[in-house]
Structures are given as C-alpha cells and as structure tokens.
Design an enzyme around this catalytic site. Sequence first.
Site, PDB file in Angstrom:
ATOM      1  N   LEU A 183       7.334  14.488  28.748  1.00  0.00           N
ATOM      2  CA  LEU A 183       6.049  13.796  28.876  1.00  0.00           C
ATOM      3  C   LEU A 183       6.268  12.354  29.334  1.00  0.00           C
ATOM      4  CD1 LEU A 183       2.948  14.014  28.427  1.00  0.00           C
ATOM      5  CD2 LEU A 183       3.348  13.114  26.119  1.00  0.00           C
ATOM      6  N   ASP A 184       7.390  11.762  28.933  1.00  0.00           N
ATOM      7  CA  ASP A 184       7.691  10.373  29.285  1.00  0.00           C
ATOM      8  C   ASP A 184       7.836  10.155  30.788  1.00  0.00           C
ATOM      9  OD1 ASP A 184      10.023  12.058  28.480  1.00  0.00           O
ATOM     10  OD2 ASP A 184      11.145  10.449  29.462  1.00  0.00           O
TER      11      ASP A 184
ATOM     12  N   GLY B 189      12.359  27.910  34.792  1.00  0.00           N
ATOM     13  CA  GLY B 189      13.635  27.449  34.273  1.00  0.00           C
ATOM     14  C   GLY B 189      13.738  25.934  34.285  1.00  0.00           C
ATOM     15  N   ASP B 190      14.827  25.427  33.713  1.00  0.00           N
ATOM     16  CA  ASP B 190      15.093  23.978  33.657  1.00  0.00           C
ATOM     17  C   ASP B 190      14.012  23.227  32.884  1.00  0.00           C
ATOM     18  OD1 ASP B 190      17.381  24.246  35.470  1.00  0.00           O
ATOM     19  OD2 ASP B 190      15.890  24.486  37.055  1.00  0.00           O
ATOM     20  N   GLU B 191      13.404  23.876  31.891  1.00  0.00           N
ATOM     21  CA  GLU B 191      12.282  23.241  31.184  1.00  0.00           C
ATOM     22  C   GLU B 191      12.729  22.326  30.044  1.00  0.00           C
ATOM     23  OE1 GLU B 191      10.979  27.497  32.331  1.00  0.00           O
ATOM     24  OE2 GLU B 191      12.637  26.616  31.198  1.00  0.00           O
ATOM     25  N   GLY B 192      14.010  22.367  29.695  1.00  0.00           N
ATOM     26  CA  GLY B 192      14.482  21.577  28.562  1.00  0.00           C
ATOM     27  C   GLY B 192      14.732  22.422  27.332  1.00  0.00           C
TER      28      GLY B 192
ATOM     29  N   GLY C  13      22.203  26.159  33.045  1.00  0.00           N
ATOM     30  CA  GLY C  13      22.902  25.088  32.349  1.00  0.00           C
ATOM     31  C   GLY C  13      21.984  24.390  31.375  1.00  0.00           C
ATOM     32  N   HIS C  14      22.494  24.130  30.167  1.00  0.00           N
ATOM     33  CA  HIS C  14      21.737  23.367  29.180  1.00  0.00           C
ATOM     34  C   HIS C  14      22.344  21.972  29.092  1.00  0.00           C
ATOM     35  CE1 HIS C  14      19.392  26.715  28.109  1.00  0.00           C
ATOM     36  NE2 HIS C  14      20.209  27.277  27.251  1.00  0.00           N
TER      37      HIS C  14
ATOM     38  N   GLN D 236      16.949  30.477  31.896  1.00  0.00           N
ATOM     39  CA  GLN D 236      15.989  30.539  33.016  1.00  0.00           C
ATOM     40  C   GLN D 236      14.543  30.454  32.499  1.00  0.00           C
ATOM     41  OE1 GLN D 236      18.526  33.362  33.297  1.00  0.00           O
ATOM     42  NE2 GLN D 236      19.836  31.906  34.318  1.00  0.00           N
TER      43      GLN D 236
ATOM     44  N   THR E  62      23.607  23.142  36.898  1.00  0.00           N
ATOM     45  CA  THR E  62      24.593  24.127  37.338  1.00  0.00           C
ATOM     46  C   THR E  62      24.997  23.890  38.785  1.00  0.00           C
ATOM     47  OG1 THR E  62      23.753  25.800  35.803  1.00  0.00           O
ATOM     48  CG2 THR E  62      25.031  26.594  37.667  1.00  0.00           C
TER      49      THR E  62
END
Length: 430
Positions: free
Chosen positions: A333-334, A12-15, A40-41, A225, A301
């Site tokens: 990546l940044d 999760g939280d990968e973007g 959360g997005h 997720q 979240t």
Amino acid sequence: MANVAIVGAQWGDEGKGKVVDIYTEYADDIVRFQGGNNAGHTLVVGNEKVVLHLIPSGILHEGKRCIIGNGVVLDPEVFIKEIVKLKESGRLTDDSCLLLSESLHIIMPYHKRIDIAREARSGDRKIGTTGRGIGPCYEDKIGRRGIRLMDLLNRDVFARRLKEFLVEKNFLLEKMLGEAPCDYDQILEEYSGYAEVLRAYMADTALIINNDLQAGKKILFEGAQGTLLDVDFGTYPFVTSSSTCAGGVCTGSGVGPRHIHEIIGISKAYVTRVGSGPFPTELFDADGDRLRDAGGEFGSTTGRPRRCGWFDAMVIRYAVRTNGLTGIALTKLDVLSGFDSIKICTGYTLDGKALETLPSAPEAFENCQPVYEELPGWNADISGAKSFEELPDSARAYVKRLEELAGCPIVLVSVGARRDQTIILRNPFL
C-alpha cells in the site's frame, strides 16, 4: 485450531513470502505444495534481504518444520545451494526441520534444455517461461515419465529410468529442437551425487502432515505464483504448469479439504505481471514507471522488469470465487503514496458490453477494456503506521473500497518490506 492456506490472488509476486513469514509465528508446520524454483520469495529480516526459491519461508524461524510436498518439482542443485547458504548464515542448524516428499518429481538437465529451446523457437508466441525446466518436468509427471525423489535415491532404478527416458529426450533435442544431446554418464554421476545430500531430507511427508493434524498442530500451506497463473483457471496458455489455487493444497501435500480452515489470498494494492499474456489495467506511461520504480518491481527469480497496472477488482473477485478466500492480505500500500489520484478497475467491457467475469479465451481477454473509478490519493509516508487508524483518510478509504469490490474482508495491510511494517486486522490462526 486453524490451518491456513496462502495463495496468490493475482499473477504472482504479490508478497506471499512476507505474509507467510508473519503467519509462521503461529504455525507448527509450513508446507509448500506446488511449483518449483520458478518462483522467488523475498523477505526482509532487519536489514537483511533473503531470497528463497524452493525452501519455505518458515525456515527463517527456529522450531518450525518446513516441508516441500509431493506437488513441488525440485531442482536438486538449487535446493542444495539454498541449504548451503542458509547454513552459512546460521539459519539452518537442524536438518530434521526440513523435509522433502519422497514422491516429488526431480527436474533433470534435459527439462531445462527443452524449456529454453522451445521458448527460443516460439517467436512472438512466447509464454514467458523462466527456463527452469518446470513445465517439461510437470509434462513428464503427467505422462508417467518422471523421476521421483525415491527413484533418484535408488541408483539402480535411477540408472534404468534415466537411460530409458533419455532416448526420447535426446531425439527431441536433436531432431526437433536442433540442440546437442544430453550425456547419460554425466547426468548419472552428477545426480547420484545430489542424491546423497537429499537422502537426509526425504520422508513420507503426507503421513507426517496428517499425523501432525491429528495431534492438533497448526499447518500453514505456502503457495507459489498466483491464481491467474493456475494451469486450469489462469490466463491459459500464459500460465504455469501447476495448480496454484487452493485446490492444489490437497493434491500437492496429501491432506483432505476438511483440514483447511482459512484461505488467505495475497494481493498487491496495484497489479503486476511478468511474462506474456492479457493484462487489462497495464500502464505504459509515467504512472506505470513510477509503480515499477517505487515498488522495486523486478522479478526475484529472473530479474525481469514487471508489467505494472492499477488494481483490478475483476481479477480479485475471480480469485475470491475460485479459491473460496476467507480473507485478503493487501501488500505494498505504501507504494501508492504520492499519487494525486488512484484508479481502480471495477469491471470490463468487451465489444461495448459489460462482462460479469473474466473471459476464458485469451484473445477476448486481450481486448477487454477496463472500467475505472478514481479515488483521491495521499502524500503522507505511511510506512511507519502501526494501526489502520494511523493511515491517512484517503488510504483507509482506498482499502475499504477494495474490500467492498472484492466481496471479501481485508485481514492484513502491508506498508513496507519489513516484518514490522504490517497492520494485522484479523489473524486467521486466532
């Protein structure tokens, strides 16, 4: 014509929110098919940051239909607050563009109370729940004790079912968890008020989605997720309570698998995790702190700091296999800019033996040792790169190596939080 599913390829939280926001331009409908407000997005539009927990990210685009499917569990209070906030900012001007499945299940106050009380009593066995009542609501759905949106909107049905279920819930709260009981009259009045607001959004969404498919419209299915949090294929029991993999698209929205043409897995260029559970590449040193600070790795979240580690190719290969991924969108990546060297986990050993895939038992997973290879880093600021060719040689080599290890093409590279900080290598809708 293409219909595309977006799923998380890690914990999760990968973007996913940003990628969904980009792909929404090419879709007619955006459908959420599982989870609740435990995810959360975070989207950056211009200089504005927008955080959504329930409403699909596509709501930020005019003329798009956003659907919350039957596989989602809905907290009415959170949903209504998101609506109010979107309307105040001028982003939701037409209620008909937002639909709720009549069959989705409603998170009740006792679900949240039980969730928090159980976690508090778990000691060192904590799962890391967000305390939003997601798990207990799914428990009731599977146990046929749930209250659906259609039930909530019929006051007589709602009152009867609430009274019936509250007997068991209050027994659990008082006798087993040592908590105060929930008040029937208070819940009845509060949720009856929510019902009047939700009524405008309720629909047979499965029928609507399938009608749109027959009409040749393009559908984007938005997951929450990640693969390793799937209730069946994740690091059980340190998982969420829904099907986060591509298979959940069908059961959570009411469409057949033949309608899904592309499945894109979202992966950070490193790995993060919130809550408890195995994490072989987790960093406990200055590199981990640097990733956390540079990546802003705090839950949208919960606000909890995320655990950070090097990219794990074992996890990504598992996600490719489990979801049938046709492409990977690589984000953040940044964040890796400035590292002299960057490690990639190419495999695991357990008790001195190389593993072919992730172990199913959490005890074994906890004891896995990562096998690393090291690549040169880069110092340049890549956040302004508009094409793959504009990236430094070492950044391109890193992306290509991840693609080789994953066994799946990388179709998008994100080099910053904004929409325009994105390099699209292949568009799954075209």
